[in-house]
Scaffold this motif. Structure first.
Motif, short mmCIF file in Angstrom:
data_model
loop_
_atom_site.label_atom_id
_atom_site.label_comp_id
_atom_site.label_asym_id
_atom_site.label_seq_id
_atom_site.Cartn_x
_atom_site.Cartn_y
_atom_site.Cartn_z
N PRO A 117 -42.60 17.87 -5.28
CA PRO A 117 -43.57 18.65 -4.51
C PRO A 117 -42.92 19.69 -3.58
CG PRO A 117 -44.28 16.39 -4.61
CD PRO A 117 -42.92 16.42 -5.23
N ALA A 118 -41.78 19.37 -3.00
CA ALA A 118 -41.13 20.32 -2.09
C ALA A 118 -40.77 21.62 -2.80
CB ALA A 118 -39.87 19.68 -1.50
N TYR A 122 -41.74 25.32 -1.45
CA TYR A 122 -40.68 26.31 -1.27
C TYR A 122 -40.97 27.57 -2.07
CZ TYR A 122 -36.33 28.77 -2.23
OH TYR A 122 -35.38 29.76 -2.40
N SER A 123 -41.40 27.41 -3.31
CA SER A 123 -41.57 28.55 -4.20
C SER A 123 -42.67 29.49 -3.73
CB SER A 123 -41.87 28.06 -5.62
OG SER A 123 -40.81 27.27 -6.10
N ILE A 124 -43.80 28.91 -3.29
CA ILE A 124 -44.89 29.76 -2.81
C ILE A 124 -44.54 30.40 -1.47
CG2 ILE A 124 -47.30 29.74 -2.04
CD1 ILE A 124 -47.84 27.73 -4.28
N ILE A 160 -49.53 24.17 3.33
CA ILE A 160 -48.99 23.46 2.16
C ILE A 160 -48.29 22.21 2.65
CG2 ILE A 160 -47.56 23.55 0.10
CD1 ILE A 160 -47.71 26.54 0.12
N GLU A 161 -48.77 21.05 2.22
CA GLU A 161 -48.20 19.78 2.64
C GLU A 161 -47.72 18.98 1.43
OE1 GLU A 161 -51.31 17.87 4.81
OE2 GLU A 161 -51.33 19.36 6.43
N THR A 162 -46.66 18.21 1.63
CA THR A 162 -46.12 17.37 0.56
C THR A 162 -46.00 15.93 1.09
OG1 THR A 162 -43.87 17.99 1.24
CG2 THR A 162 -44.88 19.27 -0.52
N ALA A 188 -46.74 32.04 -8.47
CA ALA A 188 -46.83 30.62 -8.13
C ALA A 188 -45.85 29.78 -8.97
CB ALA A 188 -48.26 30.12 -8.34
N SER A 189 -44.98 30.43 -9.72
CA SER A 189 -43.99 29.72 -10.53
C SER A 189 -43.07 28.90 -9.63
CB SER A 189 -43.15 30.71 -11.33
OG SER A 189 -43.94 31.42 -12.25
N VAL A 190 -42.72 27.71 -10.11
CA VAL A 190 -41.91 26.79 -9.31
C VAL A 190 -40.43 26.96 -9.65
CG1 VAL A 190 -41.53 24.37 -8.70
CG2 VAL A 190 -43.85 25.19 -9.19
N VAL A 191 -39.63 27.14 -8.60
CA VAL A 191 -38.19 27.39 -8.76
C VAL A 191 -37.41 26.41 -7.88
CG1 VAL A 191 -38.58 29.84 -9.25
CG2 VAL A 191 -38.08 29.13 -6.92
N PRO A 192 -36.17 26.09 -8.25
CA PRO A 192 -35.34 25.20 -7.42
C PRO A 192 -34.60 25.99 -6.34
CG PRO A 192 -34.25 25.60 -9.51
CD PRO A 192 -35.52 26.38 -9.55
#
Length: 545
Positions: A117-118, A122-124, A160-162, A188-192
């Motif tokens: 979730p983090a 982070y990505s957004i 945004i909460e995780t 909104a793509s998720v990246v590390p």
């Protein structure tokens, strides 16, 4: 097409408003088993500018970024119908202000680490962060804390909460009828985070995602090679093993190579000079995909550069362009436009007639504005056929009313950079770049390209137009997430676009059909080659056995 779009938008609104709505759907997958394997070749004249999902925003890299990364939501291939993707399920509160997503377990980035979730948070936040200078921040404006984060008063988005290892919660400051669509767009793509930081500002050339493909090689100015992600979380997707994008191919050469079987998809399409010949050939049905798209081609008039700060000048130039002649340049594969929205988009105003082509009235209005003798300016265009020829036709029309326009025909990435730099590009012909809808909702033809949030460094509002009153009305329209108000919402958007045209920051030129040339061996339904949310859907195409 229109019925499909209305269904999709209505579905999103209904999900967003239903009391404690819960939805669990299978991740995007083909309806039937397709041939697996094969390596294909795609060509483009210009190099890819970036593969960073927080920055890339042109039709060329959009399809690729879609396939390199994953998002909470996605679309059924070839349609505008939303489905969960990284999300296994989600719920929406009765007031439409809280979205809770459960992540799919075991999804991994291509560096081997599991998506958590983090990473979503982070990505957004990275996409919204002004330091990123990306064009998509405004899409997330409904998330609580957006204004403070954008203004540098906070270090992240409080909305945004995780709360645990599998949950992401979005809290909105207002309802947003488009929010599920927003979570499906590239921004909104998720990246590390560790990969972004390791790339030291070059993540666009060293992308790491959890999508269907991974980047294997990139020789600048020559080629990019993408290989199947063996760890992708949907079984049997993608179908092809790899695709190579060859750079530097003139469209005519690419088409000839395609006819010989050396190329599988001519990315820049069919040059108008060859269209009639190809369309009448015996192989036409196997080579050509011709489909409707939510597209408007337009000329931007930079409201921060004189004399385009004068509304009468902008209105005059709207009367100066012979759009029927421009349609003929593209072999009639378009219809003249009179407003920002394309005819198939909900909110298109059939009663609005726009600015009629009238040279005498254009001259009279320029005289009223204090430019009886005209003026000199610069018109930017991409350098891939037929765009320079269209720019030349526009140049001739402007000359007829006394406006001398120098043409700067550049690589697509250079035109985009000029448009996103304040004070640089007085006029831009958007052909070959914009605007194709990111998702099937009228708001998408406002926020990034006509709204205040898009008038920023790196943005796509190249007219640098910001009408604060219209901005408030646009936000109010998007806050109507109750399906019972869908007709009222569409009517509100209709009035916004009519009032935009009174300010005339654009010259809408035409609504173009998308024509793709593919080799005989390529399989798949036509709609995945003219995908309404991806352009080309690399996840769904396949090589015939």
């Amino acid at each position: 097409m229109l019925k499909t779009l209305l269904r999709s938008t209505a579905l999103a609104a209904a999900i967003a408003f239903a009391p404690a709505a819960a939805l669990t759907l299978a991740a995007t997958a083909p309806a039937m088993a397709q041939a697996q394997g094969g390596d294909i070749v795609v060509t483009y004249k210009d190099d890819i500018a970036t593969l960073d999902p927080a920055i890339g925003y042109d039709w060329q890299n959009w399809s690729i970024i879609k396939s390199l990364f994953s998002r909470l939501m996605d679309y059924t291939p070839g349609t505008p119908d939303l489905v969960p993707s990284l999300a296994e399920s989600f719920t929406v509160s009765p007031d439409g202000l809280t979205y809770t997503f459960k992540l799919r377990k075991g999804v991994k980035f291509s560096n081997g680490r599991e998506v958590v979730p983090a990473d979503v948070k982070y990505s957004i936040e990275r996409a919204v962060d002004p330091k990123t200078q990306g064009p998509g921040a405004g899409f997330f404006g409904a998330i609580a804390g957006f204004d403070d984060f954008s203004a540098g008063k906070a270090t992240g988005l409080s909305g945004i909460e995780t709360p645990d290892t599998e949950t992401v919660v979005f809290k909105l400051s207002r309802p947003d009828a488009t929010f599920l669509h927003v979570l499906a767009i590239n921004f909104a793509s998720v990246v590390p985070k560790e990969a972004v930081e390791a790339a030291a500002g070059d993540f666009g050339k060293k992308p790491v995602g959890s999508g269907t493909f991974v980047l294997k090689d990139w020789v600048i100015g020559q080629k990019l090679v993408f290989a199947r992600n063996p760890d992708y979380f949907v079984k049997g997707v993608p179908h092809i093993d790899s695709f190579t994008i060859e750079i530097g191919q003139e469209p005519l050469v690419a088409l000839l190579r395609l006819q010989k079987g050396e190329v599988d998809i001519a990315g820049d399409g069919i040059p108008p000079a060859k269209f009639l010949e190809i369309s009448k050939s015996p192989d036409a049905k196997d080579l050509i995909v011709d489909g409707q798209q939510l597209h408007t081609g337009y000329v931007t008039l930079n409201t921060k550069i004189k004399p385009f700060d004068n509304v009468k000048v902008r209105q005059a130039l709207n009367m100066a362009i012979n759009k029927d002649r421009l349609v003929r340049i593209v072999n009639g594969r378009a219809t003249p436009a009179n407003q920002p929205l394309p005819p198939a988009m909900p909110g298109y105003d059939t009663a609005y007639k726009g600015y009629a082509y009238d040279v005498a009235k254009a001259k009279a209005l320029l005289k009223e504005a204090g430019y009886a003798d005209g003026f000199s300016t610069v018109l930017y265009s991409t350098n891939t056929d037929p765009q320079p020829r269209i720019a030349q036709a526009i140049q001739q029309d402007l000359a007829a009313v006394g406006v001398k326009a120098e043409i700067k025909a550049l690589a697509q990435s250079n035109v985009i950079a000029a448009g996103g730099t304040e004070g640089e590009a007085p006029m831009i012909w958007s052909g070959g770049m914009a605007w194709i809808a990111d998702f099937p909702d009228p708001s998408n033809f406002y926020g990034p390209i006509l709204g205040c949030a898009g008038a920023v460094q790196g943005g796509w509002n190249w007219s640098w137009y910001c009408n604060e009153d219209l901005q408030k009305r646009a936000v109010a329209a998007d806050s109507m997430s109750d399906p019972a108000k869908s007709a009222e919402r569409i009517e509100a958007w209709k009035k916004v676009f009519v009032d935009v045209m009174a300010d005339a920051p654009w010259i809408p030129v035409f609504n173009e059909r998308r024509v793709v040339a593919k080799s005989k061996r390529m399989g798949g339904e036509p709609n995945i080659y003219v995908d309404p949310t991806r352009v080309i859907n690399y996840d769904a195409i396949f090589v015939k056995n």
